[in-house]
Design an enzyme around this catalytic site. Structure first.
Site, PDB file in Angstrom:
ATOM      1  N   HIS A  81      -9.720 -27.372  31.235  1.00  0.00           N
ATOM      2  CA  HIS A  81      -8.901 -28.554  29.377  1.00  0.00           C
ATOM      3  C   HIS A  81      -8.468 -28.004  28.594  1.00  0.00           C
ATOM      4  CE1 HIS A  81     -10.572 -31.694  27.373  1.00  0.00           C
ATOM      5  NE2 HIS A  81     -10.295 -31.902  27.838  1.00  0.00           N
TER       6      HIS A  81
ATOM      7  N   GLU B   4      -2.822 -33.825  30.599  1.00  0.00           N
ATOM      8  CA  GLU B   4      -3.496 -34.266  28.950  1.00  0.00           C
ATOM      9  C   GLU B   4      -2.815 -33.601  28.208  1.00  0.00           C
ATOM     10  OE1 GLU B   4      -7.602 -35.738  29.866  1.00  0.00           O
ATOM     11  OE2 GLU B   4      -7.507 -32.960  29.610  1.00  0.00           O
TER      12      GLU B   4
HETATM   13  P1  PGA Z   1     -10.446 -39.200  25.395  1.00  0.00           P
HETATM   14  O1  PGA Z   1     -10.493 -37.759  25.958  1.00  0.00           O
HETATM   15  O2  PGA Z   1     -10.019 -39.579  26.491  1.00  0.00           O
HETATM   16  O3  PGA Z   1     -11.293 -39.261  24.006  1.00  0.00           O
HETATM   17  O4  PGA Z   1      -9.362 -38.763  25.242  1.00  0.00           O
HETATM   18  C1  PGA Z   1      -9.633 -36.763  27.428  1.00  0.00           C
HETATM   19  C2  PGA Z   1     -10.278 -35.612  27.730  1.00  0.00           C
HETATM   20  O5  PGA Z   1     -11.189 -34.713  27.224  1.00  0.00           O
HETATM   21  O6  PGA Z   1      -9.722 -35.351  28.311  1.00  0.00           O
END
Ligand code: PGA
Length: 231
Positions: A87, A157
């Site tokens: 992540h 992401e």
């Molecule tokens: P969020 O977080 O949905 O708050 O943008 C996504 C994540 O932590 O992977």
């Protein structure tokens, strides 16, 4: 790193109650929740067949003298099916390299877990037009050998969209998910993450090669989390 144990249990209970009797919802969606390590055991007792359990990280090492770590085997022993790895917050705040993410992924696959490998560019990298190269390097360095469409999920992401309320445009998501499709193991699920909520989920899920979402902020409320699946 949110909430008390009581809040974690209540959240899991709320999610399970909202989905377990909804056959149509379950036919269309697979649900996975990945609570903090300390909440795994109590949350596990709340889960039904409808919702799977996963960890948010694991050690790159096998069981042994690594104080503070949690091994992939321990997660499996706690009935986890998945673990999130790489992540952006781990990469950013704990200096996790692609190689470390890959070592964790190898441990996870050996323990029988499926891995969710996160990738994504920073705002500066996108402004410089480097997003495709960055994601390609991250995947090349982080994916475990032996990974298949069955045991590897990729989560795209964009770092600048996580927890910020900013969402990548549909064009950006389409382009990047198409790019990842050519790099990930065949038939891997590709998730989008970054400020996904009930109000924007439908248009994101309509994009080709978006096979689900990795949800942060909106997962802290059962209603919002389940609302995303209901769009
Ligand atoms: P969020 O977080 O949905 O708050 O943008 C996504 C994540 O932590 O992977």
């Amino acid at each position: 790193m949110n909430g008390t144990m009581a809040q974690g249990i209540a959240l899991a209970r709320g999610i399970v109650e909202a989905v377990q009797d909804d056959a149509k919802l379950l036919e269309k969606n697979d649900f996975l929740i990945c609570p903090p390590y300390l909440h795994l055991a109590p949350v596990q007792t709340e889960l039904s067949m409808a919702v799977s359990l996963g960890g948010q990280d694991c050690s790159p090492f096998e069981n042994g003298a690594y104080t503070g770590d949690i091994s992939a085997e321990m997660l499996r022993d706690m009935n986890c099916d998945y673990v999130i790895l790489g992540h952006s917050e781990r990469r950013q705040y704990y200096m996790e390299s692609n190689l470390m993410v890959q070592q964790k992924a190898v441990m996870a696959l050996e323990a029988g877990l499926k891995v969710i490998i996160c990738v994504g560019e920073t705002e500066e990298q996108r402004e410089a037009g480097q997003q495709n190269d960055i994601v390609e390097q991250q995947l090349a360095g982080s994916l475990p050998s032996g990974g298949t469409g069955d045991n590897v999920v990729v989560a795209y992401e964009p770092v600048w969209a996580i927890g910020t309320g900013k969402v990548a445009t549909i064009g950006d998501i389409t382009a990047m998910h198409g790019h990842i499709r050519g790099l990930a193991p065949k038939d891997s699920r590709i998730l989008y993450g970054g400020s996904v909520k009930p109000a924007n989920a439908a248009e994101i899920f309509a994009v080709e090669n978006v096979n689900g979402a990795l949800i942060g902020g909106a997962s802290l409320k059962a209603e919002d989390f389940v609302g995303i699946a209901k769009v």
